[in-house]
Write an enzyme that holds these catalytic residues in place. Structure first.
Site, mmCIF file in Angstrom:
data_model
loop_
_atom_site.group_PDB
_atom_site.id
_atom_site.type_symbol
_atom_site.label_atom_id
_atom_site.label_comp_id
_atom_site.label_asym_id
_atom_site.label_seq_id
_atom_site.Cartn_x
_atom_site.Cartn_y
_atom_site.Cartn_z
ATOM 1 N N TYR A 193 -1.719 -0.978 10.417
ATOM 2 C CA TYR A 193 -1.782 -1.593 9.098
ATOM 3 C C TYR A 193 0.045 -1.270 8.118
ATOM 4 O O TYR A 193 0.255 -1.636 7.413
ATOM 5 C CB TYR A 193 -3.240 -1.187 8.517
ATOM 6 C CG TYR A 193 -3.468 -1.020 7.474
ATOM 7 C CD1 TYR A 193 -3.771 -2.534 6.989
ATOM 8 C CD2 TYR A 193 -2.915 -0.630 6.256
ATOM 9 C CE1 TYR A 193 -4.233 -2.491 5.678
ATOM 10 C CE2 TYR A 193 -3.158 -0.855 5.001
ATOM 11 C CZ TYR A 193 -3.633 -1.442 4.549
ATOM 12 O OH TYR A 193 -4.452 -2.161 3.204
ATOM 13 N N SER B 133 0.697 -0.752 0.054
ATOM 14 C CA SER B 133 0.064 -0.100 -0.285
ATOM 15 C C SER B 133 0.746 1.595 0.007
ATOM 16 O O SER B 133 1.801 1.076 0.709
ATOM 17 C CB SER B 133 -0.402 -0.062 1.753
ATOM 18 O OG SER B 133 -1.224 1.257 1.259
#
Length: 355
Positions: A233, A220
């Site tokens: 995350y 990401s």
């Protein structure tokens, strides 16, 4: 399970103009005035009109077309140096493992390759609710090393030696650091980071023996940025980026004769329109549009089918995010505040708590 693409809440509530964004502009430019072939049409047209070579317009157009051509050739050379020559890919002969393939991006990739004749193994704790051609489901917690080992043994017996690995599994808690329970932090790292070690350690040896393979790491852009309410995350995604680059280095330095024929693809997308970030409102639909899974899937399939390694960053701004860390710390803080990155996650967390 329906395969109809889910539209973000913003897309449903707003009109056609939501599709007009910086990515669309860049795409149009890349196929027109920024494309070398199109650029050479200008001096050729001027020559067809018998424009003298000494005329400034002809000289400028030739210089512009030459510059674009030089940049294009340089990009090809740079790509060859970075990732080596492409490997031969015959989709019908490939055995593909996709983690987190029961929904979202993973399911889309599994269905596309299944319909094209590849043998696809999906590893997920959730079962696919419909039978799809070419897809075999294996109930597996990819964060559990023993379960991955058992699934890998079963795949080799059922389908053969996997030659393409797409590590896509991921979870999001979306909580402030002080509200994260210890088991949530542990589960985050097992699914978002350790699962990649589990699958690569089980499937890479087979690729080396087969003489070819492709490993896709879905990380990401937040791995470069960090974000409020996403400390677990983003930490895992940052670890994935570092792990992927280390894997590239190991393959490049390996003495194994097949190591150079193992291609690696790193994906660092922005916000995906999947249930993982449902309810998150993008700070700017123009500068930072939500990425549709089908668009990311197209880019992944394009590189995998071509047998090439590379990096995929969508939308357009994601390509330039690593340069943000070059800016002075104060300017970085201003950019973050203007982008709305941290406030967007805070708003999402607040909505979840009120529900």
């Amino acid at each position: 399970m329906s395969t109809k693409p889910c539209l973000s809440q913003a897309s449903q509530e707003q009109g056609w103009y939501t599709h007009f964004n910086i990515d669309l502009i860049v795409k149009v430019l890349s196929y027109t005035i920024l494309h070398p072939f199109v650029a050479w049409m200008i001096p050729l047209s001027l020559c067809a009109q018998l424009t003298p070579y000494s005329h400034l317009s002809l000289q400028l157009s030739v210089a512009y077309a030459s510059l674009l051509t030089a940049l294009f050739i340089f990009s090809l050379i740079d790509k060859r140096i970075a990732y080596g020559p492409p490997r031969d890919v015959d989709v019908s002969e490939e055995i593909i493992v996709i983690t987190g393939g029961a929904s979202g991006l993973g399911l889309l990739l599994a269905q596309v390759y299944g319909m094209r004749g590849a043998s696809v193994a999906v590893l997920d704790v959730n079962r696919v609710n419909e039978e799809s051609r070419g897809i075999t489901f294996y109930n597996c917690d990819v964060g559990d090393k023993s379960q991955v080992e058992q699934a890998a043994d079963a795949i080799r017996v059922d389908l053969g030696t996997p030659t393409i690995l797409i590590n896509n599994a991921g979870i999001v808690h979306g909580k402030p650091m002080l509200e994260l329970a210890a088991d949530e932090v542990e589960r985050n790292f097992r699914v978002n980071l350790l699962s990649h070690f589990n699958t690569i350690q089980n499937f890479l040896p087979g690729m080396l023996e087969a003489g070819h393979g492709t490993i896709v790491t879905v990380a990401s852009v937040l791995g470069h940025l960090g974000s409020a309410n996403l400390s677990d995350y983003t930490s895992a995604k940052a670890g994935l980026i570092a792990m992927h680059r280390s894997l590239q280095a190991e393959l490049r330095c390996s003495n194994h004769k097949s190591a150079s024929n193992i291609k690696t693809v790193l994906c660092t997308p922005g916000q995906l329109n999947t249930p993982l970030f449902a309810g998150l409102q993008t700070p700017s639909a123009f500068l930072a549009p939500v990425v549709e899974p089908v668009d990311l899937a197209k880019e992944i399939i394009k590189l995998v089918d071509a047998g090439e390694g590379g990096e995929i960053s969508l939308p357009f701004y994601a390509k330039w995010i690593p340069w943000l860390n070059v800016l002075p710390a104060g300017l970085q803080r201003i950019v973050r505040a203007m982008s709305g990155l941290d406030s967007a996650m805070e708003a999402m967390h607040t909505r979840k708590k009120s529900q």
